[in-house]
Write a protein that holds these residues in place. Sequence first.
Motif, short mmCIF file in Angstrom:
data_model
loop_
_atom_site.label_atom_id
_atom_site.label_comp_id
_atom_site.label_asym_id
_atom_site.label_seq_id
_atom_site.Cartn_x
_atom_site.Cartn_y
_atom_site.Cartn_z
N PHE A 160 0.62 -1.37 -0.21
CA PHE A 160 -0.16 0.03 -0.12
C PHE A 160 1.01 1.46 0.02
O PHE A 160 0.75 2.31 -0.79
CB PHE A 160 -0.91 -0.01 1.33
CG PHE A 160 -2.08 -1.05 1.13
CD1 PHE A 160 -2.28 -1.45 -0.03
CD2 PHE A 160 -2.78 -1.25 2.30
CE1 PHE A 160 -3.67 -2.28 0.01
CE2 PHE A 160 -3.77 -2.15 2.18
CZ PHE A 160 -4.18 -2.55 1.00
N HIS A 161 1.87 1.28 0.98
CA HIS A 161 2.77 2.28 0.97
C HIS A 161 3.68 2.84 -0.26
O HIS A 161 3.98 3.76 -0.74
CB HIS A 161 3.78 2.36 2.03
CG HIS A 161 2.74 2.25 3.54
ND1 HIS A 161 3.24 1.67 4.66
CD2 HIS A 161 1.60 2.82 3.72
CE1 HIS A 161 2.36 2.07 5.58
NE2 HIS A 161 1.38 2.56 5.22
N MET A 162 3.99 1.65 -0.65
CA MET A 162 4.78 1.62 -1.98
C MET A 162 3.84 2.44 -3.36
O MET A 162 4.54 3.17 -4.01
CB MET A 162 4.72 0.11 -2.63
CG MET A 162 5.82 -0.10 -3.70
SD MET A 162 6.25 -1.78 -3.99
CE MET A 162 7.61 -1.47 -2.71
N HIS A 163 2.54 2.28 -3.01
CA HIS A 163 1.71 2.91 -4.02
C HIS A 163 1.23 4.31 -3.66
O HIS A 163 0.38 4.94 -4.10
CB HIS A 163 0.49 2.22 -4.43
CG HIS A 163 0.79 0.77 -5.29
ND1 HIS A 163 0.38 0.80 -6.52
CD2 HIS A 163 1.24 -0.43 -4.94
CE1 HIS A 163 0.95 -0.39 -7.10
NE2 HIS A 163 1.27 -1.11 -6.09
N GLY A 164 1.89 4.75 -2.43
CA GLY A 164 1.46 6.07 -2.03
C GLY A 164 0.17 6.29 -1.54
O GLY A 164 -0.47 7.49 -1.65
#
Lengths: 563, 563
Positions: free
Chosen positions: A155-159
């Motif tokens: 999720f964080h990888m996708h901002g």
Amino acid sequence: MEEKCPSYTVQELPLILLDAHLSQYSYVGGFQPSQADVAVLTSGCVPPSPPRTLPNVRRWAAHMATFSSVECLAFPPYTLGCKMDDQLSDLVHKNIKMSGEAQNSKKCPKNNKGGESGKGKSGKFTLKTPKGTRDYGPVEMAVRRQVFDTIYDVFHMHGAVEIETPVFELKEVLTGKYGEDSKLIYDLEDQGGEILSLRYDLTVPFARYVAMNKITNIKRYHVARRYREFYQCDFDIAGQYDAMIPDAECIQLVHQVLSRLNLGDFTVKVNHRKILNGVFGACGVPSEKFRPICSAVDKLDKTPWEDVRKEMVDEKGLDSDVADLIGEYVKLSGREDLLEKLKQDERLKNSTDAQAGLADITLLYQYCKSLGCDVHLVFDMGLARGLDYYTGVIYEAVLMAGQTSKGEGPVGSVAGGGRYDGLVGMFDPKKKTVPCIGLSFGIERLFAIQEQKQRAENEKLRSTQTEVFVAAACKGMVHDRLKLIGLLHEAGIKAESSYKNNPKILNQLQYAEDNAIPLVVLIGESEVQEGVVKLRETATRAEVTIKREELVLAVRQRLGKNS
Amino acid sequence: MEEKCPSYTVQELPLILLDAHLSQYSYVGGFQPSQADVAVLTSGCVPPSPPRTLPNVRRWAAHMATFSSVECLAFPPYTLGCKMDDQLSDLVHKNIKMSGEAQNSKKCPKNNKGGESGKGKSGKFTLKTPKGTRDYGPVEMAVRRQVFDTIYDVFHMHGAVEIETPVFELKEVLTGKYGEDSKLIYDLEDQGGEILSLRYDLTVPFARYVAMNKITNIKRYHVARRYREFYQCDFDIAGQYDAMIPDAECIQLVHQVLSRLNLGDFTVKVNHRKILNGVFGACGVPSEKFRPICSAVDKLDKTPWEDVRKEMVDEKGLDSDVADLIGEYVKLSGREDLLEKLKQDERLKNSTDAQAGLADITLLYQYCKSLGCDVHLVFDMGLARGLDYYTGVIYEAVLMAGQTSKGEGPVGSVAGGGRYDGLVGMFDPKKKTVPCIGLSFGIERLFAIQEQKQRAENEKLRSTQTEVFVAAACKGMVHDRLKLIGLLHEAGIKAESSYKNNPKILNQLQYAEDNAIPLVVLIGESEVQEGVVKLRETATRAEVTIKREELVLAVRQRLGKNS
């Protein structure tokens, strides 16, 4: 017309008792689903849609319907978990016995300690958890954390940002959004002048949040617990963007999570509501029947085509010729070749909807190729997704055979979602909408599969993350060990040491091996005098002597951490 | 003896209404604490210990008592949140008005959107959350995640495992463990043949877990939500170990969490139950009064000595000379010098308890020095900790002045705990015990302080973690951007790109600046042809051209990630 007067049969009596029981408990067995719920559900006493006069049975039955048969089989066995009327208890036991043989051949889950240790009533105080509840131990919690950490990381990888919405919504927020699933919504009667409902998913509350705060674009995730027990985990993108770019991102995200969880081969099935509508229209389905027929198609993954066809014809009044024609299409699945074939299909050629949908999926394939996530993507015309609010691309990820210890066919859907461009507009006074697409992970199923996989592989599941164990070879070195712990922690290295003043060296090394701690820092009197330490790799037992001031760097290098 | 017959006064009437109200709602204002709760609490209508006939008022009052006055002030203002009897509503409004001036001078928390937008009743459907509930947006959720990530990281650094226990326990599990706090336990009447209580802390359930599973040693953490709203976050070490080593680890852990959260100066107060008992004994307190007198001393942080003395003498029947003598000791605080002085103290010289406690704290100081966590450690003889189950070292961490925007004195306790060697044994049939020590973080307060701090510093709080933004300088490059996203994600780098086919270059760079994304990967047609990319630092706007195959390494280096 002669309608029979409703009479209370012997079979109906337990239903009233069941309703009273469920007004106190979440489940038949207490506060945790168990085989008792399965027993009652399969007893034949509970109608598919319980009457409004039995609100608690309705709530429970609707909730139970959200479990697949695989999940129901995975429920723990029933042990007398809570007070129960005799008649209800009889019903449970009769039906548990009926399915008892199947149960006995399976291993009993070991985690119902609460119920088990509660039997002995000779002592004055029996040590147990309340009936129907249980503890979760380190291994179970570590599996959950591992699954969540993987998903959060993606999720964080996708901002994505995180939000949280209340457990309840105004009833009006939820009504008219779910189609046939609306019957699963649990209403709370008048609560302080408002009619509330327990949220059914995280998507409709998200659309309400977007509309209420006049947000034009957001990429958010939301992790919540449903009914206090079950996690939900959603990711959605809202905003007016160019075609298929956010859609491809959702496919990529599913691909990344399932690849990283390393649960084996999987398929991401994809379809498009416009293609389904185009097919329905081209086959001669009147437009007012598009949604009910779509709901029927949705059952194809659990029901043979013959039964789905029967529902279309008998229940939903479709011509049998039309149903047969639909059958030809919904059985198809493939990749770009199928897309090209359908673009030329005589019936679909003139359907604006079908052609628009086919063009979308074609573009989606191209984007997924660029993102490197097209290998598992299968265009499946039988995929329909039940909920009313979908308007475009829909998808579902399925783990393939051999993932479980039983190794028998696909274990079912572990993620799903789609595009819902009209939902936010339903909440806006001026009907101004924000296009959205999202997906939801079957997180409880992922927990179960991950745990099962690790047990099957006899993998030593670490419940700690310790990287270094600090050991001493001789007595009187507790302060030296603590100084090293302080040094390593200061550098962000996860390190432990014994709580004994003078632990035995073999015990210390054994502890590191038992707990799969990769490195041991070993000191003796001579090491302290010379300002060096021994660094030992637990797996190979290889030791090197290094200067104390180079320890942090050496540890970081061996752990693959940045220096 | 003439005891007055209880009569219902005008003031008592609302209490019955209040009880009915609280049977439906968690708080006076609905499902969230607000100034309405404070108004009712301070109205003078609610007795300190409500009678058993008002179970909901009892539950609510006990729960409210767990908030400090600082926390109560931080509750959102009351907006008509739920249906309320007129008389109760009058009471709320009268008392809110009374404290209204103080309220008005403060800024209104902006987060009660649900209540506010619910006012307009002209439209047919008002878009809002249910009364008394609210949404949590990206910034609030990011603060929570940041605080939790810091704490989890420290827990894992110490090799702790995670467990989860049920929200309820058998009443017997909780009784006799908390001393005067026992009145705060919320009992649930007969639930299916068992008498249950809502857990009051995570410590007693942990001891039950250790005893029930016959665990001899474990280091675990547990994060839970209380009353669906408030988080609890505990860390405990169970096991028979050498003196003060686990105790020093707990001090170190508090030190590490507060240092990493960077909330400014703090003090870790430490004391020892044996020292307190030794002082009580030496001053002439009869041993059966040790615990009640200890409870009185516990109030010293909120109450002046004169009032504590009054409680000792008037309520607890202590000789005033003895109370004065205790007063001399509990006012003392210092470091090793004080310890040495007390070892020579005439009265304490012959107290085995006091000398044992003083030796423990001396050793604790030595270990904390080795661990590098002694600078904030203060030996405070006025620290008592209320709960009955403590048997040894006790501690409490206090943030110092200037942490909040108001900058007025210490903001109070943010963590606390101690040693409880007897608790597990209370659950074992053979009284076999496992020594334990633990600590609990005031996690909701840490959330609030962290958010306040970041707002005060006008710090741009990132709600995403994106590391790289992939931008294109010209049209028709969507596939090239997506390929780069795929490449970066594959390498574990958090990367985003625009959802537009042909986004404007200035908008893309602006997005990276607005969202504080540290790096931008920029491509144009020539870059693609030559197999290179431009790597731009957002802060400095410095650009370098590098080969595509070196991109991952270059990004990792700039982010300080391991390669």
